[in-house]
Design an enzyme around this catalytic site. Structure first.
Site, short mmCIF file in Angstrom:
data_model
loop_
_atom_site.label_atom_id
_atom_site.label_comp_id
_atom_site.label_asym_id
_atom_site.label_seq_id
_atom_site.Cartn_x
_atom_site.Cartn_y
_atom_site.Cartn_z
N LYS A 122 -21.56 -10.87 -4.05
CA LYS A 122 -22.44 -11.85 -4.69
C LYS A 122 -23.82 -11.29 -4.93
O LYS A 122 -24.42 -11.52 -5.97
CB LYS A 122 -22.54 -13.12 -3.83
CG LYS A 122 -21.32 -14.00 -3.92
CD LYS A 122 -21.64 -15.37 -3.40
CE LYS A 122 -20.39 -16.21 -3.28
NZ LYS A 122 -20.66 -17.50 -2.65
N LYS A 211 -10.15 -12.72 -7.71
CA LYS A 211 -9.75 -14.05 -7.20
C LYS A 211 -10.28 -15.15 -8.12
O LYS A 211 -11.31 -14.96 -8.78
CB LYS A 211 -10.23 -14.25 -5.77
CG LYS A 211 -11.71 -14.43 -5.65
CD LYS A 211 -12.13 -15.02 -4.32
CE LYS A 211 -13.63 -15.22 -4.38
NZ LYS A 211 -14.27 -15.95 -3.36
N LYS A 214 -15.17 -20.21 -8.10
CA LYS A 214 -16.00 -21.18 -8.82
C LYS A 214 -17.30 -20.56 -9.32
O LYS A 214 -17.98 -21.13 -10.14
CB LYS A 214 -16.24 -22.45 -8.02
CG LYS A 214 -16.66 -22.28 -6.61
CD LYS A 214 -16.64 -23.63 -5.89
CE LYS A 214 -16.75 -23.43 -4.39
NZ LYS A 214 -16.57 -24.63 -3.62
P1 TYM Z 1 -15.86 -22.22 -0.47
O1 TYM Z 1 -16.49 -23.54 -0.64
O2 TYM Z 1 -16.32 -21.10 -1.35
O3 TYM Z 1 -14.30 -22.35 -0.69
C1 TYM Z 1 -13.57 -23.37 -0.03
C2 TYM Z 1 -12.25 -22.83 0.45
O4 TYM Z 1 -11.46 -22.38 -0.66
C3 TYM Z 1 -10.95 -21.09 -0.37
N1 TYM Z 1 -10.77 -20.35 -1.63
C4 TYM Z 1 -9.62 -19.80 -2.02
N2 TYM Z 1 -8.41 -19.75 -1.45
C5 TYM Z 1 -7.44 -19.11 -2.12
N3 TYM Z 1 -7.62 -18.52 -3.34
C6 TYM Z 1 -8.82 -18.54 -3.94
N4 TYM Z 1 -8.99 -17.98 -5.14
C7 TYM Z 1 -9.89 -19.20 -3.28
N5 TYM Z 1 -11.19 -19.41 -3.59
C8 TYM Z 1 -11.71 -20.11 -2.56
C9 TYM Z 1 -12.01 -20.46 0.50
O5 TYM Z 1 -11.50 -19.36 1.22
C10 TYM Z 1 -12.39 -21.61 1.38
O6 TYM Z 1 -11.49 -21.75 2.45
N6 TYM Z 1 -18.14 -20.58 3.63
C11 TYM Z 1 -17.09 -21.44 3.11
C12 TYM Z 1 -17.28 -22.89 3.46
C13 TYM Z 1 -17.51 -23.13 4.90
C14 TYM Z 1 -16.53 -23.16 5.93
C15 TYM Z 1 -17.25 -23.42 7.13
C16 TYM Z 1 -15.16 -23.01 5.94
C17 TYM Z 1 -18.72 -23.36 5.49
N7 TYM Z 1 -18.56 -23.53 6.84
C18 TYM Z 1 -16.58 -23.50 8.36
C19 TYM Z 1 -14.50 -23.10 7.18
C20 TYM Z 1 -15.21 -23.34 8.37
C21 TYM Z 1 -17.08 -21.32 1.60
O7 TYM Z 1 -18.05 -20.94 1.01
O8 TYM Z 1 -15.93 -21.76 1.04
#
Ligand code: TYM
Length: 345
Positions: A122, A211, A214
């Site tokens: 990023k 991947k 968003k």
């Molecule tokens: P975030 O909001 O970017 O994404 C949410 C979840 O979606 C999963 N994900 C995917 N899984 C499969 N294929 C993809 N292409 C794909 N894109 C996104 C992410 O792996 C995620 O599980 N830091 C985290 C949010 C967070 C969190 C936490 C998660 C904050 N605190 C504590 C678990 C526990 C994040 O930015 O996910």
């Protein structure tokens, strides 16, 4: 509170953009499945990490609406709000998350954060100035997990490194100060628990080497949960594949086709083996695309019908109960850490 002693399953989904099918399959579906099938055995925490929303620049005037939209998506996806073991909350309503982050920051090496591949990706891409928040957001994520004593954390493959860091920092403080934290299960054990053999990485339909994300601009390669069934159908039919002319599951040589097979299995609730048996060896890609496009369109239609019926009042009621309980739960863990580091008697 008796139910607070159950093993905890926890995950969060950021709210700065439309959620897509990768978010749904990587994190939302696994936790909701558990909440529905294993209710009573586990405490299930699904939260909106609102403090994570502006690690990169956003339109702040749209954040409240985005948070509510995420909560509505949780419910439309089947989260049982009436289950007392299920908790739904906004991270910033539980100030212990920020407080523990600061303490953990002071036990985290710069080198550790520098190694996080997501930060490197990023930060490398961003034309804007990179914030300290983006740099240390894995520490906030560790606090999110450790404050609630979570054992299982369903996330996509892109978050695996952050989960491993969470285990490291928990063990580091436990070794130094005694048993402060429940250490989340090793990643392989987590996969087994959620019935997978590896982390899930749904790929961009137009650029299957990457991947689905968003933060990407390639909207044609992303299926949003709010896409109309027709839009999603079109995106799948025009998905990038390859010129090998034979359906096979191999993410290295045929990432596009492998992605379509994975999506079809997950969206239709079939095993990958089953889908592979049906399509492998075929020389035409069309039937696989059509099957997925139809299944996806049907799924989205059903999901959006549910989304339109979500009752916001029941969400607000649940938030106020959960946020009170989770403040208490997180506060207990924070206090034990504060005592350990000498901030409290
Ligand atoms: P975030 O909001 O970017 O994404 C949410 C979840 O979606 C999963 N994900 C995917 N899984 C499969 N294929 C993809 N292409 C794909 N894109 C996104 C992410 O792996 C995620 O599980 N830091 C985290 C949010 C967070 C969190 C936490 C998660 C904050 N605190 C504590 C678990 C526990 C994040 O930015 O996910």
């Amino acid at each position: 509170m008796k139910h607070m002693n159950k093993p905890v399953i926890l995950t969060g989904l950021r709210a700065n953009n439309n959620l897509h099918i990768g978010n749904y399959l990587g994190a939302l579906l696994p936790i909701i499945d558990m909440a529905r099938k294993r209710a009573g055995e586990y405490q299930v925490n699904l939260f909106v990490p609102d403090l994570h929303s502006f690690t990169t620049p956003i339109d702040h005037s749209a954040l409240q609406a985005a948070i509510m939209q995420n909560l509505r998506v949780f419910v439309a996806a089947g989260l049982p709000l009436d289950n007392p073991d299920v908790h739904v909350y906004r991270q910033s309503y539980i100030p212990s998350h920020s407080e523990l982050t600061w303490i953990l920051d002071c036990f985290t090496g710069m080198g550790e954060m520098n190694r996080m591949t997501q930060f490197k990706d990023k930060a490398g891409k961003s034309q804007e100035q990179v914030s300290v928040g983006l740099f240390n957001y894995p520490v906030l994520m560790a606090a999110d997990i450790l404050l609630h004593r979570a054992s299982y954390v369903p996330v996509g493959e892109d978050q695996t490194q952050h989960l491993e860091f969470t285990r490291d920092i928990a063990e580091r403080l436990n070794n130094r100060f005694g048993e402060l934290f429940v250490v989340p299960k090793p990643v392989q054990e987590q996969h087994k628990f959620f019935g997978k053999d590896q982390g899930l990485r749904i790929r961009d339909l137009q650029e299957p080497s990457k991947k689905m994300s968003k933060s990407e601009d390639s909207r044609r390669g992303i299926i949003y949960l709010t896409d109309t069934p027709g839009q999603a159908h079109k995106k799948i039919m025009s998905a990038e594949t390859d010129s090998l002319g034979k359906v096979a599951y191999d993410a290295g040589t045929q990432p596009g086709i492998s992605n379509l097979l994975t999506l079809l299995a997950l969206i239709s609730g079939r095993t990958l083996d089953d889908v592979q048996n049906e399509y492998e060896g075929r020389t035409q890609y069309g039937p696989l695309k059509t099957a997925l496009a139809d299944t996806m369109a049907e799924f989205l239609q059903d999901f959006q019908d549910k989304l339109a019926k979500v009752d916001e009042k029941s969400i607000l009621n649940k938030l106020s109960v959960s946020e009170k309980q989770m403040n208490e739960q997180a506060g207990q863990v924070l206090l034990s850490v504060q005592k350990a580091v000498g901030l409290r008697e």
